[in-house]
Design a protein around this motif. Sequence first.
Motif, PDB file in Angstrom:
ATOM      1  N   TYR A 268      56.768 -20.354 -17.895  1.00 41.24           N
ATOM      2  CA  TYR A 268      56.213 -21.188 -16.824  1.00 41.24           C
ATOM      3  C   TYR A 268      55.035 -21.979 -17.367  1.00 41.24           C
ATOM      4  O   TYR A 268      54.219 -21.442 -18.125  1.00 41.24           O
ATOM      5  CB  TYR A 268      55.738 -20.335 -15.651  1.00 41.24           C
ATOM      6  CG  TYR A 268      55.006 -21.135 -14.604  1.00 41.24           C
ATOM      7  CD1 TYR A 268      53.616 -21.201 -14.584  1.00 41.24           C
ATOM      8  CD2 TYR A 268      55.705 -21.875 -13.650  1.00 41.24           C
ATOM      9  CE1 TYR A 268      52.935 -21.950 -13.645  1.00 41.24           C
ATOM     10  CE2 TYR A 268      55.040 -22.625 -12.710  1.00 41.24           C
ATOM     11  CZ  TYR A 268      53.652 -22.664 -12.709  1.00 41.24           C
ATOM     12  OH  TYR A 268      52.989 -23.403 -11.781  1.00 41.24           O
ATOM     13  N   ALA A 269      54.966 -23.244 -17.008  1.00 40.83           N
ATOM     14  CA  ALA A 269      53.835 -24.090 -17.390  1.00 40.83           C
ATOM     15  C   ALA A 269      53.532 -25.032 -16.227  1.00 40.83           C
ATOM     16  O   ALA A 269      54.438 -25.629 -15.645  1.00 40.83           O
ATOM     17  CB  ALA A 269      54.143 -24.891 -18.657  1.00 40.83           C
ATOM     18  N   SER A 270      52.253 -25.145 -15.888  1.00 40.05           N
ATOM     19  CA  SER A 270      51.848 -26.028 -14.798  1.00 40.05           C
ATOM     20  C   SER A 270      52.107 -27.482 -15.167  1.00 40.05           C
ATOM     21  O   SER A 270      52.021 -27.867 -16.340  1.00 40.05           O
ATOM     22  CB  SER A 270      50.355 -25.833 -14.478  1.00 40.05           C
ATOM     23  OG  SER A 270      50.095 -24.500 -14.114  1.00 40.05           O
ATOM     24  N   SER A 271      52.406 -28.281 -14.148  1.00 42.47           N
ATOM     25  CA  SER A 271      52.699 -29.692 -14.382  1.00 42.47           C
ATOM     26  C   SER A 271      51.467 -30.575 -14.301  1.00 42.47           C
ATOM     27  O   SER A 271      51.546 -31.759 -14.583  1.00 42.47           O
ATOM     28  CB  SER A 271      53.730 -30.173 -13.353  1.00 42.47           C
ATOM     29  OG  SER A 271      53.239 -29.988 -12.031  1.00 42.47           O
ATOM     30  N   ASN A 272      50.321 -30.015 -13.906  1.00 42.33           N
ATOM     31  CA  ASN A 272      49.104 -30.828 -13.834  1.00 42.33           C
ATOM     32  C   ASN A 272      48.434 -30.904 -15.192  1.00 42.33           C
ATOM     33  O   ASN A 272      48.716 -30.112 -16.105  1.00 42.33           O
ATOM     34  CB  ASN A 272      48.136 -30.264 -12.783  1.00 42.33           C
ATOM     35  CG  ASN A 272      47.866 -28.790 -12.984  1.00 42.33           C
ATOM     36  OD1 ASN A 272      48.627 -28.102 -13.642  1.00 42.33           O
ATOM     37  ND2 ASN A 272      46.780 -28.306 -12.432  1.00 42.33           N
ATOM     38  N   ALA A 273      47.504 -31.859 -15.334  1.00 45.21           N
ATOM     39  CA  ALA A 273      46.883 -32.145 -16.625  1.00 45.21           C
ATOM     40  C   ALA A 273      45.683 -31.244 -16.862  1.00 45.21           C
ATOM     41  O   ALA A 273      44.944 -30.900 -15.941  1.00 45.21           O
ATOM     42  CB  ALA A 273      46.457 -33.616 -16.693  1.00 45.21           C
ATOM     43  N   VAL A 274      45.476 -30.895 -18.152  1.00 48.65           N
ATOM     44  CA  VAL A 274      44.327 -30.070 -18.538  1.00 48.65           C
ATOM     45  C   VAL A 274      43.066 -30.936 -18.536  1.00 48.65           C
ATOM     46  O   VAL A 274      43.085 -32.095 -18.957  1.00 48.65           O
ATOM     47  CB  VAL A 274      44.547 -29.442 -19.927  1.00 48.65           C
ATOM     48  CG1 VAL A 274      43.337 -28.624 -20.352  1.00 48.65           C
ATOM     49  CG2 VAL A 274      45.802 -28.590 -19.913  1.00 48.65           C
ATOM     50  N   GLY A 275      41.959 -30.383 -18.058  1.00 50.95           N
ATOM     51  CA  GLY A 275      40.698 -31.103 -18.009  1.00 50.95           C
ATOM     52  C   GLY A 275      40.041 -31.210 -19.378  1.00 50.95           C
ATOM     53  O   GLY A 275      40.503 -30.648 -20.389  1.00 50.95           O
ATOM     54  N   VAL A 296      45.129 -19.502 -18.836  1.00 45.65           N
ATOM     55  CA  VAL A 296      44.625 -20.347 -17.756  1.00 45.65           C
ATOM     56  C   VAL A 296      43.559 -21.282 -18.314  1.00 45.65           C
ATOM     57  O   VAL A 296      42.664 -20.836 -19.042  1.00 45.65           O
ATOM     58  CB  VAL A 296      44.035 -19.505 -16.599  1.00 45.65           C
ATOM     59  CG1 VAL A 296      43.628 -20.419 -15.453  1.00 45.65           C
ATOM     60  CG2 VAL A 296      45.040 -18.476 -16.122  1.00 45.65           C
ATOM     61  N   GLN A 297      43.666 -22.579 -17.972  1.00 41.65           N
ATOM     62  CA  GLN A 297      42.676 -23.573 -18.369  1.00 41.65           C
ATOM     63  C   GLN A 297      42.261 -24.379 -17.132  1.00 41.65           C
ATOM     64  O   GLN A 297      42.978 -24.431 -16.134  1.00 41.65           O
ATOM     65  CB  GLN A 297      43.247 -24.515 -19.432  1.00 41.65           C
ATOM     66  CG  GLN A 297      43.550 -23.832 -20.775  1.00 41.65           C
ATOM     67  CD  GLN A 297      44.179 -24.799 -21.757  1.00 41.65           C
ATOM     68  OE1 GLN A 297      45.349 -25.145 -21.633  1.00 41.65           O
ATOM     69  NE2 GLN A 297      43.386 -25.243 -22.712  1.00 41.65           N
ATOM     70  N   ALA A 298      41.074 -24.969 -17.220  1.00 40.17           N
ATOM     71  CA  ALA A 298      40.591 -25.816 -16.126  1.00 40.17           C
ATOM     72  C   ALA A 298      41.333 -27.146 -16.120  1.00 40.17           C
ATOM     73  O   ALA A 298      41.567 -27.743 -17.168  1.00 40.17           O
ATOM     74  CB  ALA A 298      39.094 -26.052 -16.258  1.00 40.17           C
ATOM     75  N   SER A 299      41.707 -27.616 -14.939  1.00 41.45           N
ATOM     76  CA  SER A 299      42.430 -28.880 -14.815  1.00 41.45           C
ATOM     77  C   SER A 299      41.457 -30.039 -14.593  1.00 41.45           C
ATOM     78  O   SER A 299      40.256 -29.846 -14.432  1.00 41.45           O
ATOM     79  CB  SER A 299      43.415 -28.803 -13.653  1.00 41.45           C
ATOM     80  OG  SER A 299      42.705 -28.722 -12.428  1.00 41.45           O
ATOM     81  N   ARG A 300      42.027 -31.261 -14.578  1.00 43.41           N
ATOM     82  CA  ARG A 300      41.203 -32.435 -14.289  1.00 43.41           C
ATOM     83  C   ARG A 300      40.640 -32.385 -12.872  1.00 43.41           C
ATOM     84  O   ARG A 300      39.533 -32.871 -12.634  1.00 43.41           O
ATOM     85  CB  ARG A 300      42.044 -33.701 -14.465  1.00 43.41           C
ATOM     86  CG  ARG A 300      42.437 -33.986 -15.910  1.00 43.41           C
ATOM     87  CD  ARG A 300      43.256 -35.260 -15.997  1.00 43.41           C
ATOM     88  NE  ARG A 300      43.680 -35.533 -17.378  1.00 43.41           N
ATOM     89  CZ  ARG A 300      44.474 -36.533 -17.743  1.00 43.41           C
ATOM     90  NH1 ARG A 300      44.933 -37.380 -16.797  1.00 43.41           N
ATOM     91  NH2 ARG A 300      44.817 -36.698 -19.002  1.00 43.41           N
ATOM     92  N   VAL A 301      41.406 -31.801 -11.948  1.00 41.48           N
ATOM     93  CA  VAL A 301      40.910 -31.659 -10.571  1.00 41.48           C
ATOM     94  C   VAL A 301      39.654 -30.800 -10.552  1.00 41.48           C
ATOM     95  O   VAL A 301      38.685 -31.087  -9.848  1.00 41.48           O
ATOM     96  CB  VAL A 301      42.004 -31.041  -9.683  1.00 41.48           C
ATOM     97  CG1 VAL A 301      41.476 -30.778  -8.273  1.00 41.48           C
ATOM     98  CG2 VAL A 301      43.213 -31.961  -9.633  1.00 41.48           C
ATOM     99  N   PHE A 302      39.638 -29.727 -11.356  1.00 43.53           N
ATOM    100  CA  PHE A 302      38.451 -28.855 -11.434  1.00 43.53           C
ATOM    101  C   PHE A 302      37.260 -29.624 -11.998  1.00 43.53           C
ATOM    102  O   PHE A 302      36.135 -29.520 -11.504  1.00 43.53           O
ATOM    103  CB  PHE A 302      38.780 -27.645 -12.303  1.00 43.53           C
ATOM    104  CG  PHE A 302      37.650 -26.665 -12.432  1.00 43.53           C
ATOM    105  CD1 PHE A 302      36.712 -26.769 -13.454  1.00 43.53           C
ATOM    106  CD2 PHE A 302      37.514 -25.644 -11.509  1.00 43.53           C
ATOM    107  CE1 PHE A 302      35.677 -25.865 -13.552  1.00 43.53           C
ATOM    108  CE2 PHE A 302      36.477 -24.732 -11.607  1.00 43.53           C
ATOM    109  CZ  PHE A 302      35.557 -24.850 -12.644  1.00 43.53           C
ATOM    110  N   ASP A 303      37.511 -30.430 -13.052  1.00 42.77           N
ATOM    111  CA  ASP A 303      36.415 -31.203 -13.643  1.00 42.77           C
ATOM    112  C   ASP A 303      35.845 -32.206 -12.643  1.00 42.77           C
ATOM    113  O   ASP A 303      34.626 -32.399 -12.562  1.00 42.77           O
ATOM    114  CB  ASP A 303      36.913 -31.929 -14.890  1.00 42.77           C
ATOM    115  CG  ASP A 303      37.201 -30.956 -16.028  1.00 42.77           C
ATOM    116  OD1 ASP A 303      37.830 -31.365 -17.021  1.00 42.77           O
ATOM    117  OD2 ASP A 303      36.804 -29.788 -15.915  1.00 42.77           O
TER     118      ASP A 303
END
Length: 794
Positions: A268-275, A296-303
Motif C-alpha cells: 500500500y502506498a498513499s497517492s498524496n505527495a510527500v512534503g 509514515v511521512q509528512a505530506s504537503r497538506v501537513f506542511d
Amino acid sequence: MPMHAVRPKVLGFISEQASAWLVALVVLLAGGALTLIVAWAATDLYQQQVRQRFQLLVNERYTRLQERFEEQEQRLASLQRFFVNSSNVSRAEFDGFAQPLLLRAHAYAWAPRILRDQRSAFEQKISRQRGAPFAIRELNASGELAPALERDEYVPVLYSQTQSLLGSPLGFDLLAQPLRRSALERAQKSGKTAVSQPMQLVGVEPAYAAGVLLVAPVSKLSAAEPSGFVMAVISMRQLVADGLPKPNRDNLVMQIVDTSDTQQRVLYASSNAVGASDLSAARRLTLGDHVYALTVQASRVFDQANRSSTSTILSMGGLLSLLLSALLYVLVSQRQRALKLVEQRTEQLRLREQELRGAHGQLRSVLNAATQVAIIATDLRGVISTFNAGAEQMLGYKAEQVLGRMTLESLHLGAELDARSASLSAAMGKRIVPSQAMLVQTPDNLHEAREWTLLREDGSRLTVNMLGTVLLDDHGLWVGHLAIYLDVTEQKRAFEALAARDRLLKKLSAHVPGGIFQFILEHQDNGRFIYASDGMRDIYEIDPGLLQQDAGKVFERIHPQDVERVQLSIRLSALQLSHWREEYRVLLPQRGLRWIRGEATPEELPGGGTLWHGYVSDISDLKRVEEELRALSITDSLTGIHNRRYFQDRLKAEMLRLNRTSGALSLIMLDIDHFKRINDQHGHAVGDGVLQEVCKRISQRLRRTDVFCRLGGEEFGVLCPHTDGEQAYSLAMQLWQSLRSAPMDAVGTVTASFGVASWRVDDGIDGLLLRADSAVYVAKQAGRDRVQAQRLRA
C-alpha cells in the motif's frame, strides 16, 4: 543628597545630554536584536510543535491500522469458530454468517480438505447439491481453469462470499498455487492463522489489486488434522484507506511493506505527495504470522497547515523598532529644547533667591518657636531649605546636616513612596515620580493630613501625620513646598491594640469559605453557639444573632433522615474528644435541599462541658457533579438507556445475590435485524433514530425491576431479576411483538432476533451470557425476526 543626583532623566534612564540621533539608533539596534531573538525562539518552538503534532498523527494512524488488522483476524476467527461448532454448514448458512463480515475484506471462503480417494464422491455430491456440474480445478499452462491433476490431497473452494461482481471460482484447488499452498501449510502446521505473501487479486480495480490471503485451519476437537480452511481475501488498499481523509486533505503519506517478502513489494502506498519537511516515522503492524513495516511521512497538506510565523515576527518587530526609535528621537529632541528654556528661567530665579534670603531669616525665628511640630520647606527640586527646631527634635538631625544637602524624599520610607506613586499615577492618568508622591494631592482630599513613616538619624522609624502645601511667591508663581509633620506613634499604637481582636475575627470570617463557629455543649445536652460568623447566615438561612440565642434552630433545618446521625456524631465527639466531621442535608426555606460539610475540633472545658471550634461549608455543587458524573458513566449517550458498564456491574451484583440467597434470574438479548442495511440505505442519522425508537418501544413494555442496557452497536440486553425462563420468554415475546407491530418512519417495519437464557445452579456470568448469545445466533440462523429460548447443543 547631592543636587545633581535628583536631576530627572528622559524615561528615567536617558541622559539629558545624549544626542537624539544616537538614542534613536541605539533603540533601533536593540529592537532589531530583540526581534531576532524572538524570531529564533519562535522558530525553535514551531519546530517542536510540528514534531509533536506529527507524532500524534502517526500514533493515531498506527493505532487505527493495527485495530483494523486485528479486526480482520477476529472476523476470520469468528468464521472459524462457526465451522468448528457446527457439524455441517450449508451454503445458505455460510452466506448468512459471512456476508456481515465483509467490512473492509474482499471475500471470505471455505475450502475443505479432500483426499485422492474422496475426490470422485465429493465432486458427485456437490454436483447433486448445486444442480450443476462441479469439479476440482486448477489453472493450466494457458491460464484457464481445467480439471486438477491427480494429487494426494486437494483443498478446493466450496463456499465463497465476495464483493467482486465476477464472483469466486468455486472448485479452485488452493494447493495448486505456490503462494496459497505455502499459507495453507503454515496454517496447518501451526494450527493458527497464517498470511500469504503479497499477491495480485483478480476481479478488482488495479488500485485495489495488491492484497494478501488470510487462512485459518478448521479442526474438530476430536480430529488431529484440520477438516478444511476458512480464508479471507484482503485488499490492502480497501483495508487501509477506507475512512481515511482524502489525498488532498491527508496530513500523512504512508507505505506498507511485508518484511518477510524478499522482493520488498509495496502493499500500500498513499497517492498524496510527500512534503518538504524531513518528518518521518516507522511502525510495525502484525497480521497473522506476518509483520509489516509501516513508513509514515509528512505530506504537503501537513506542511501547508503548519507554516512558521518567523517572517511575520521579523517584519512586525522591525516595524515596531523603527517606530519606537522615531518616537524617542522626537521625545529627546523636544525635551532638550525644553531644558534650555528651564535653564534660562532658573537663572532668573537665582537672582530672586538673593532677595528672599532676608525674609527667610525672619521666618526661621517663627518656625523654631514651634518645637512640637516639624516644619520642613523645599525648593522645586525637593532639596530641603527650611528645617525648624521641632524637626531637629523629632528626627534627630541638625539643620546643618540637612539644609541644601538632603531632599524630603530621603526622610521618607521608600516603599511607601513607591506605593503612593503607583496609586497616584493610576488615579491621575499620568506618571507621578516617588520623590513627589508625598506632596501631590488629589482633588478629593485636598489639604487633608496623611499618615507617613519617617526615618530618623539613628535608623529608627517614626509614624507621623503630614500636611503638605505649595509655596508661592509674590507673583503667584510656584517656588517650593511646605510640609508639616505631627508625631502620632503613640496614638497609632493605642488604636492598633484596640482593633487587634476585630481584625482577627474579620480575617477569619473573610478567608474561611462557609461559616465559622464556636459551639458549646453543656451538661444535659444543652448546646449553644457562643460565636457564629456571617457565613452561617448563608449556610442555614438563619441570622447569626438568632443562632446565639437558640442553637436548636440549626437542627430544625437538618434533613429528618440525617438529624439523628448528626446529633449522635456530636455526642460521640464530645465523649471521645475526637475530631468531628459530617456531611448532611439541610432543608432551607429559600434554596431548598442543600448538602453541608461540617468539621470541628473539640476541647474539654475546666468547668465541664465541651467546646468546638469549627466551620461548615456548602458542598451541594460537589455532590451534584458527583451524581452527574456517575449518571454519565453508566448511560448510553445516544439512546439514554444504561450502557454496557452498568449492565456488567448489575449482572455481577445479581450473581452475588443468587450465590447468597438463591432465586431466579433471566437474561434477554436482542440484535436488530439487517441494521447495517438501514445505515447503508438511509444514512447513520436514520440508523440512530431507529435505535432510539427501538429503545423507546422496549422501555414502555419493561417492568420497573428490569434492567435495559445497550451492549454495543445494535445489540441490547434486558436483565430480569427474580424471573424464571418461562416468564422471561413471555416478556421477550411481548417485546418482539412491540417492535414488529408498527412500522417506523423512513425505514418501515424493523425486527429483531431475541435470545432468552435463565440462570442455573452453579452457573457463572460467562455461561449465562454465552447461552443467551447462542440463542440470538440460533434465531438469526433460523431466519431472524423471532424469539429463541436457550437450548443445549447436541
